[in-house]
Scaffold this active site. Structure first.
Site, mmCIF file in Angstrom:
data_model
loop_
_atom_site.group_PDB
_atom_site.id
_atom_site.type_symbol
_atom_site.label_atom_id
_atom_site.label_comp_id
_atom_site.label_asym_id
_atom_site.label_seq_id
_atom_site.Cartn_x
_atom_site.Cartn_y
_atom_site.Cartn_z
ATOM 1 N N LYS A 46 17.185 35.790 -25.715
ATOM 2 C CA LYS A 46 16.542 34.547 -25.260
ATOM 3 C C LYS A 46 15.017 34.715 -25.300
ATOM 4 O O LYS A 46 14.515 35.835 -25.473
ATOM 5 C CB LYS A 46 17.021 34.206 -23.851
ATOM 6 C CG LYS A 46 16.626 35.244 -22.818
ATOM 7 C CD LYS A 46 17.141 34.884 -21.441
ATOM 8 C CE LYS A 46 16.703 35.937 -20.438
ATOM 9 N NZ LYS A 46 16.702 35.488 -19.072
ATOM 10 N N TYR A 273 -17.255 36.901 -16.843
ATOM 11 C CA TYR A 273 -17.357 35.885 -15.792
ATOM 12 C C TYR A 273 -17.402 36.526 -14.417
ATOM 13 O O TYR A 273 -16.752 37.535 -14.162
ATOM 14 C CB TYR A 273 -16.147 34.935 -15.862
ATOM 15 C CG TYR A 273 -16.187 34.009 -17.046
ATOM 16 C CD1 TYR A 273 -17.131 32.992 -17.139
ATOM 17 C CD2 TYR A 273 -15.264 34.143 -18.083
ATOM 18 C CE1 TYR A 273 -17.157 32.139 -18.227
ATOM 19 C CE2 TYR A 273 -15.279 33.288 -19.178
ATOM 20 C CZ TYR A 273 -16.232 32.282 -19.242
ATOM 21 O OH TYR A 273 -16.270 31.444 -20.317
HETATM 22 C C1 LIG Z 1 22.023 35.678 -17.584
HETATM 23 C C2 LIG Z 1 21.257 36.870 -18.036
HETATM 24 N N1 LIG Z 1 21.923 37.955 -18.451
HETATM 25 C C3 LIG Z 1 21.265 39.070 -18.864
HETATM 26 C C4 LIG Z 1 19.890 39.129 -18.862
HETATM 27 C C5 LIG Z 1 19.207 40.389 -19.314
HETATM 28 O O1 LIG Z 1 18.538 40.988 -18.248
HETATM 29 P P1 LIG Z 1 17.672 42.310 -18.458
HETATM 30 O O2 LIG Z 1 16.562 41.917 -19.381
HETATM 31 O O3 LIG Z 1 17.189 42.657 -17.108
HETATM 32 O O4 LIG Z 1 18.566 43.308 -19.067
HETATM 33 C C6 LIG Z 1 19.166 38.020 -18.423
HETATM 34 C C7 LIG Z 1 17.708 38.063 -18.352
HETATM 35 O O5 LIG Z 1 17.067 37.769 -17.385
HETATM 36 C C8 LIG Z 1 19.869 36.854 -18.003
HETATM 37 O O6 LIG Z 1 19.214 35.757 -17.589
#
Ligand SMILES: Cc1ncc(COP(=O)(O)O)c(C=O)c1O
Length: 384
Positions: A46, A273
């Site tokens: 994602k 700044y």
């Molecule tokens: C539903 C879900 N599963 C798995 C993960 C993977 O988590 P991580 O990056 O901590 O392994 C995420 C990320 O936040 C998530 O939202």
């Protein structure tokens, strides 16, 4: 439909987020050594693969032995499917308008969808009817995250509805852990208890649910008892294990720039700044054409070091003054031989160089945010 208009030609920008595909492949291979044969690995890609590029990341992870892909947005799931990545894909974050527009295509493409309420299930059923294909559904149970997911006490009618309608097939029960990165925190066991009790009650009444999954990177690394059928690592795959591990994982993203200017300034010269920094002695300043508009965290101002690659070797030097929108300033030191055009490594996979963990500590955040903040203004270069 609106499409993004490229504002700047990446070839004319000195900054790069260099993504090492082989690091992702090797990290996934390493993570897989922690799993039993029957546990599959879903690569969480994602947020454009935590800013590493979703498709490149997904392909690299599959080469390393991932057999599932997970994305929050349905649009990401469709892009993975359109790219011909022929593995189960799970998507979990949609609202009615997105659902109406995309769910039929998702279901037709055989993409798994998460359901965390009766309303979501109805949307999935409508979509599957419209394309005359059975939807594969993962029931998300809210065991304490308080985000998307059905409350345990409200799961029963949702599962009953899946059993009564041929348009959906319940393939999994899943949840997400709030505190797995703090292994001593009892919250994880509390969540697991709720999850197991809910799944047991549902199984008893409605028959077995084929898959269970709840482990993120932290639980993958620290809680083998929670691996179940499928684990969902993200951050560890990108080289940043959130808990101690004996695995050698390496950062997959290295952010680089080039010195735009080097100049000598006297003692008492102010920088940036608010004049946050005043030089204590004569020194050489290096200007780097990258700032918070590229995703560098302003909160890290004066608290990070970066690596400058000069003709006489690599030097780790402090960033001084307030991080600006398009630039930061380094204190190269009075003897520095650095020249405009020399490479600067902001963070990544470089011996002795800074990492996203260092930036996270300086900015008071987590490496996830450091990585995903590197935005489209920084051209990606995929290697390996
Ligand atoms: C539903 C879900 N599963 C798995 C993960 C993977 O988590 P991580 O990056 O901590 O392994 C995420 C990320 O936040 C998530 O939202």
């Amino acid at each position: 439909m609106s499409v993004p208009i490229p504002a700047e030609d990446p070839r004319q920008i000195p900054n790069r987020a260099v993504v090492d595909r082989s690091a992702i492949t090797d990290n996934v291979r390493a993570l897989k050594t922690k799993l039993d044969e029957q546990t599959a690995l879903m690569a969480v890609v994602k947020a454009d693969g935590y800013s590493h590029g979703m498709l490149a990341t997904a392909r690299a992870a599959l080469e390393g032995g991932a057999t599932w892909l997970g994305v929050a947005h349905p649009a990401g799931a469709l892009a993975l499917s359109h790219a011909g990545l022929d593995v189960p894909i799970l998507t979990w974050m949609y609202e009615p308008r997105t659902a109406e527009a995309l769910l039929p295509e998702l279901v037709a493409a055989g993409i798994d969808v998460s359901v965390g309420s009766m309303e979501m299930l109805r949307m999935v059923i409508d979509a599957s009817r419209s394309v005359d294909r059975r939807a594969r559904v993962h029931l998300k149970i809210d065991t304490g995250m308080g985000r998307n997911g059905v409350l345990p006490a409200q799961a029963r009618p949702v599962v009953q509805a899946t059993r009564e309608d041929d348009h959906v097939q319940l393939v999994a029960a899943w949840t997400h852990l709030t505190d797995a990165d703090t292994p001593a925190d009892p919250a994880t066991d509390q969540q697991v208890e709720v999850f197991d009790a809910t799944v047991a009650a549902l199984t008893e009444e409605f028959g077995p649910i084929p898959l269970q999954h709840l482990a993120n990177s932290a639980a993958l690394l620290s809680r083998p008892d929670l691996h179940r059928d499928l684990v969902r690592p993200g951050i560890a795959m990108y080289g940043y294990p959130p808990v101690a591990t004996d695995l050698e994982l390496r950062p997959a993203m290295t952010v680089t720039s080039r010195l735009a200017l080097v100049k000598e300034v006297p003692a008492g010269h102010t920088v940036g700044y608010s004049r946050l920094h005043t030089t204590a002695a004569t020194t050489r300043l290096g200007l780097v054409p990258m700032g918070y508009a590229d995703g560098l965290h302003r909160a890290a101002s004066t608290k990070v070091s970066v690596l400058v690659r000069t003709a006489d070797g690599d030097h780790v030097v402090p960033q001084i003054g307030r991080i600006s929108m398009d630039q930061i300033v380094l204190d190269l030191g009075p003897e520095s031989t650095a020249k405009a055009g020399d490479e600067v490594i902001l963070f990544g996979d470089v011996p002795q160089g800074p990492t996203a963990d260092d930036w996270a500590e300086a900015a008071g955040t987590i490496p996830y945010e450091i990585l995903t903040s590197i935005n489209a203004r920084v051209p990606r270069e995929v290697r390996g």
